[in-house]
Design an enzyme around this catalytic site. Structure first.
Site, mmCIF file in Angstrom:
data_model
loop_
_atom_site.group_PDB
_atom_site.id
_atom_site.type_symbol
_atom_site.label_atom_id
_atom_site.label_comp_id
_atom_site.label_asym_id
_atom_site.label_seq_id
_atom_site.Cartn_x
_atom_site.Cartn_y
_atom_site.Cartn_z
ATOM 1 N N LYS A 189 0.839 -1.189 0.000
ATOM 2 C CA LYS A 189 0.000 0.000 0.000
ATOM 3 C C LYS A 189 0.878 1.244 0.000
ATOM 4 O O LYS A 189 2.015 1.131 0.471
ATOM 5 C CB LYS A 189 -0.955 0.026 1.197
ATOM 6 C CG LYS A 189 -0.342 -0.170 2.586
ATOM 7 C CD LYS A 189 0.783 0.658 3.061
ATOM 8 C CE LYS A 189 0.633 2.135 3.171
ATOM 9 N NZ LYS A 189 1.913 2.811 3.565
ATOM 10 N N TYR A 274 -4.054 4.663 6.507
ATOM 11 C CA TYR A 274 -4.477 3.715 7.556
ATOM 12 C C TYR A 274 -5.781 4.182 8.206
ATOM 13 O O TYR A 274 -6.650 3.373 8.502
ATOM 14 C CB TYR A 274 -3.388 3.553 8.617
ATOM 15 C CG TYR A 274 -2.242 2.701 8.138
ATOM 16 C CD1 TYR A 274 -2.248 1.327 8.332
ATOM 17 C CD2 TYR A 274 -1.167 3.257 7.461
ATOM 18 C CE1 TYR A 274 -1.216 0.530 7.874
ATOM 19 C CE2 TYR A 274 -0.128 2.474 6.996
ATOM 20 C CZ TYR A 274 -0.159 1.111 7.207
ATOM 21 O OH TYR A 274 0.863 0.324 6.741
HETATM 22 P P1 NAD Z 1 12.481 1.837 1.172
HETATM 23 O O1 NAD Z 1 12.927 3.149 0.675
HETATM 24 O O2 NAD Z 1 13.098 1.351 2.436
HETATM 25 O O3 NAD Z 1 12.740 0.713 0.057
HETATM 26 C C1 NAD Z 1 12.427 0.932 -1.286
HETATM 27 C C2 NAD Z 1 13.207 -0.028 -2.150
HETATM 28 O O4 NAD Z 1 12.973 0.317 -3.510
HETATM 29 C C3 NAD Z 1 14.719 0.049 -1.932
HETATM 30 O O5 NAD Z 1 15.260 -1.238 -1.964
HETATM 31 C C4 NAD Z 1 15.198 0.860 -3.132
HETATM 32 O O6 NAD Z 1 16.526 0.525 -3.508
HETATM 33 C C5 NAD Z 1 14.212 0.402 -4.196
HETATM 34 N N1 NAD Z 1 14.115 1.352 -5.297
HETATM 35 C C6 NAD Z 1 14.133 1.011 -6.601
HETATM 36 N N2 NAD Z 1 14.038 2.086 -7.369
HETATM 37 C C7 NAD Z 1 13.981 3.142 -6.554
HETATM 38 C C8 NAD Z 1 13.889 4.539 -6.768
HETATM 39 N N3 NAD Z 1 13.817 5.058 -8.001
HETATM 40 N N4 NAD Z 1 13.858 5.343 -5.688
HETATM 41 C C9 NAD Z 1 13.875 4.847 -4.445
HETATM 42 N N5 NAD Z 1 13.961 3.524 -4.176
HETATM 43 C C10 NAD Z 1 14.024 2.685 -5.226
HETATM 44 O O7 NAD Z 1 10.904 1.888 1.273
HETATM 45 P P2 NAD Z 1 9.981 0.926 2.126
HETATM 46 O O8 NAD Z 1 9.726 1.565 3.448
HETATM 47 O O9 NAD Z 1 10.511 -0.437 2.105
HETATM 48 O O10 NAD Z 1 8.596 1.040 1.307
HETATM 49 C C11 NAD Z 1 8.349 0.287 0.132
HETATM 50 C C12 NAD Z 1 6.837 0.168 -0.087
HETATM 51 O O11 NAD Z 1 6.261 -0.465 1.046
HETATM 52 C C13 NAD Z 1 6.098 1.486 -0.228
HETATM 53 O O12 NAD Z 1 5.041 1.342 -1.126
HETATM 54 C C14 NAD Z 1 5.552 1.752 1.158
HETATM 55 O O13 NAD Z 1 4.384 2.552 1.174
HETATM 56 C C15 NAD Z 1 5.234 0.353 1.606
HETATM 57 N N6 NAD Z 1 5.286 0.213 3.073
HETATM 58 C C16 NAD Z 1 4.285 -0.445 3.680
HETATM 59 C C17 NAD Z 1 4.313 -0.625 5.038
HETATM 60 C C18 NAD Z 1 3.247 -1.442 5.715
HETATM 61 O O14 NAD Z 1 3.168 -1.418 6.919
HETATM 62 N N7 NAD Z 1 2.454 -2.199 4.971
HETATM 63 C C19 NAD Z 1 5.351 -0.092 5.796
HETATM 64 C C20 NAD Z 1 6.383 0.571 5.145
HETATM 65 C C21 NAD Z 1 6.352 0.719 3.771
#
Ligand code: NAD
Length: 445
Positions: A189, A274
């Site tokens: 999400k 949320y």
């Molecule tokens: P993050 O920044 O920690 O990780 C993102 C990943 O995408 C990294 O591995 C990064 O290298 C990669 N990536 C590839 N292309 C990229 C670009 N152009 N710019 C930036 N990163 C790039 O983010 P996250 O916290 O892991 O979030 C990822 C997804 O998960 C999002 O959609 C976020 O909303 C969702 N999320 C959901 C929850 C939940 O509780 N369900 C919690 C956190 C994040």
């Protein structure tokens, strides 16, 4: 009688089998069975259709709970059911797309507790990191992909599904490419940056005949599910007001969450979602209008592209009102309260965290107000959600939170932005049906 019917009858017994036949559902899961193995799917179908334990089938496919002799008096709290995982060779096999904070800190560890799912492939732009993670989780190096050769998952029969954990603005592309490669999609999400992208994701998965589920973990979590039950059965009267808050203080101004193209918006689609999605889930209704206010501190470099704070209110057909606040500029707070009209309120604080969720209940009792913190169990929310997706793949069922659920949130968020911009309430399409966008409800363990 068809072979699949004979198998199902042997698993369910005559009475349950005939009831199932009568309901006309007996063979609905057979298509999904080809993906993982017919026997595994039939075992799961049988488990869901029967109230009693399943019989052993095909050696390792038996998911019957192992019965242990009770130690405590019958008056004591019942123990959790004994975990009964599916043979690892028959589980749904996932490629994890994106190895950021959520994948490494939550999702990969959560697979360790899964009963129907396992990680078999990784997609990452950083080969060294991917190799390290692969070795930690027993994933073959040949199953490491990058963003360029991602489409080659099409030629890998070891992968059944992808779990997309990339910045929001990349969800559409990686969902469409996965569907075109013939894989089911579990997507984080918010579903996308906007409703147009969300619709294209739904269309691509429909066209490919693949499942699409949005990872709304709260809808699979036991304390939130109990709150939903209390709202729906009017445990403390009619819930007329839900007050929801989700805030956190954003740091690094260069992070993708503060860039419009990658995040779609600021606090609203990330954490305000949320408040929005959970209140829709609690009530089962869809809002008929929204009104909102948006504010970003002038000169704060974090909020050059996306908003800081959003206050929004939603009016539902039953008359229930939701008052929600979200912000990227204040200290963390993640809670909601449902206010009933018969001597009680209840809610969770924290409500949206990964762990430690706590129920709060306040009831009028004679001359006192009685506060309690009942607990309905602490489960790994990611495990619950991933295994639900796998059961849907194995049993060919519609996920509880399909793409349509994510699309509806985008439509409402767009109305929230429009309301703040135009300074007036925005009407939404009237939807009378309860749980209009949800599929098969999750079963407790
Ligand atoms: P993050 O920044 O920690 O990780 C993102 C990943 O995408 C990294 O591995 C990064 O290298 C990669 N990536 C590839 N292309 C990229 C670009 N152009 N710019 C930036 N990163 C790039 O983010 P996250 O916290 O892991 O979030 C990822 C997804 O998960 C999002 O959609 C976020 O909303 C969702 N999320 C959901 C929850 C939940 O509780 N369900 C919690 C956190 C994040």
């Amino acid at each position: 009688m068809k072979r699949s019917d004979r198998l199902l009858q042997s698993l369910l017994g005559d009475t349950a089998f005939n009831r199932r036949k009568f309901l006309g559902n007996a063979c609905k899961g057979i298509v999904g069975a080809t993906v993982i193995g017919e026997m595994a799917a039939l075992t799961l179908q049988a488990q869901e259709a029967s109230t009693g334990p399943t019989k052993a089938v095909n050696g390792g496919s038996d998911t019957t709970p192992i019965q242990l002799k009770p130690r405590d008096a019958a008056t004591e709290r019942k123990e959790e059911p004994v975990p009964s995982p599916l043979d690892p060779n028959k589980r749904v096999r996932y490629a994890i797309v994106g190895l950021g904070a959520l994948s490494l800190n939550q999702i990969m560890p959560a697979f360790g507790e899964c009963k129907y799912s396992k990680p078999v492939a990784l997609v990452s732009g950083m080969p060294d990191k991917a190799r390290k993670v692969a070795s930690q989780y027993g994933i073959a190096e040949k199953n490491i992909y990058n963003y360029q050769n991602y489409d080659q998952i099409k030629n890998n029969p070891e992968i059944d599904a992808v779990y997309i954990v990339l910045p929001n603005g990349m969800h559409e592309e990686y969902t469409v490419r996965a569907a075109q490669a013939g894989k089911h999609v579990l997507c984080e999400k918010p579903m996308a940056n906007n409703s147009k992208e969300a619709q294209r994701m739904i269309d691509a998965c429909k066209k490919a005949g693949k499942k699409l589920m949005i990872a709304y973990r709260i809808q699979y979590e036991p304390n939130n599910r109990k709150a939903m039950e209390w709202v729906r059965n009017k445990q403390y009267g009619t819930v007329k007001l839900i007050d929801a808050v989700n805030t956190q203080n954003a740091g690094d101004p260069s992070q993708w969450r503060l860039k419009k193209a990658l995040a779609g918006g600021g606090s609203l689609p990330d954490i305000g979602l949320y408040c929005l999605n959970t209140s829709r889930f609690l009530l089962g209704e869809e809002p008929e209008s929204v009104i909102s206010t948006i504010y970003s501190t002038p000169g704060d470099e974090r909020f050059r592209e996306v908003e800081e704070t959003v206050l929004f209110q939603m009016r539902f057909p039953s008359g229930a009102l939701v008052n929600a606040s979200t912000s990227y500029g204040v200290h963390e707070s993640r809670r909601y309260r449902c206010h009933g009209d018969k001597g009680g309120w209840f809610g969770l604080d924290p409500a949206f965290a990964y762990e430690g969720l706590k129920m709060e209940l306040s009831q009028a009792l004679d001359k006192s107000e009685w506060r309690q913190n009942p607990s309905f169990g602490q489960k790994n929310q990611f495990t619950q959600e991933i295994d639900h997706m796998s059961l849907c793949v194995l049993g060919n069922k519609d996920p509880y939170t399909p793409g349509e659920e994510g699309l509806q949130d985008h439509r409402i968020m767009e109305a929230i932005y429009q309301s703040a911009q135009e300074g007036k309430p925005i009407k939404l399409e009237k939807i009378a049906k309860l749980d209009a966008f949800r599929g098969t409800p999750p079963k407790p363990d």
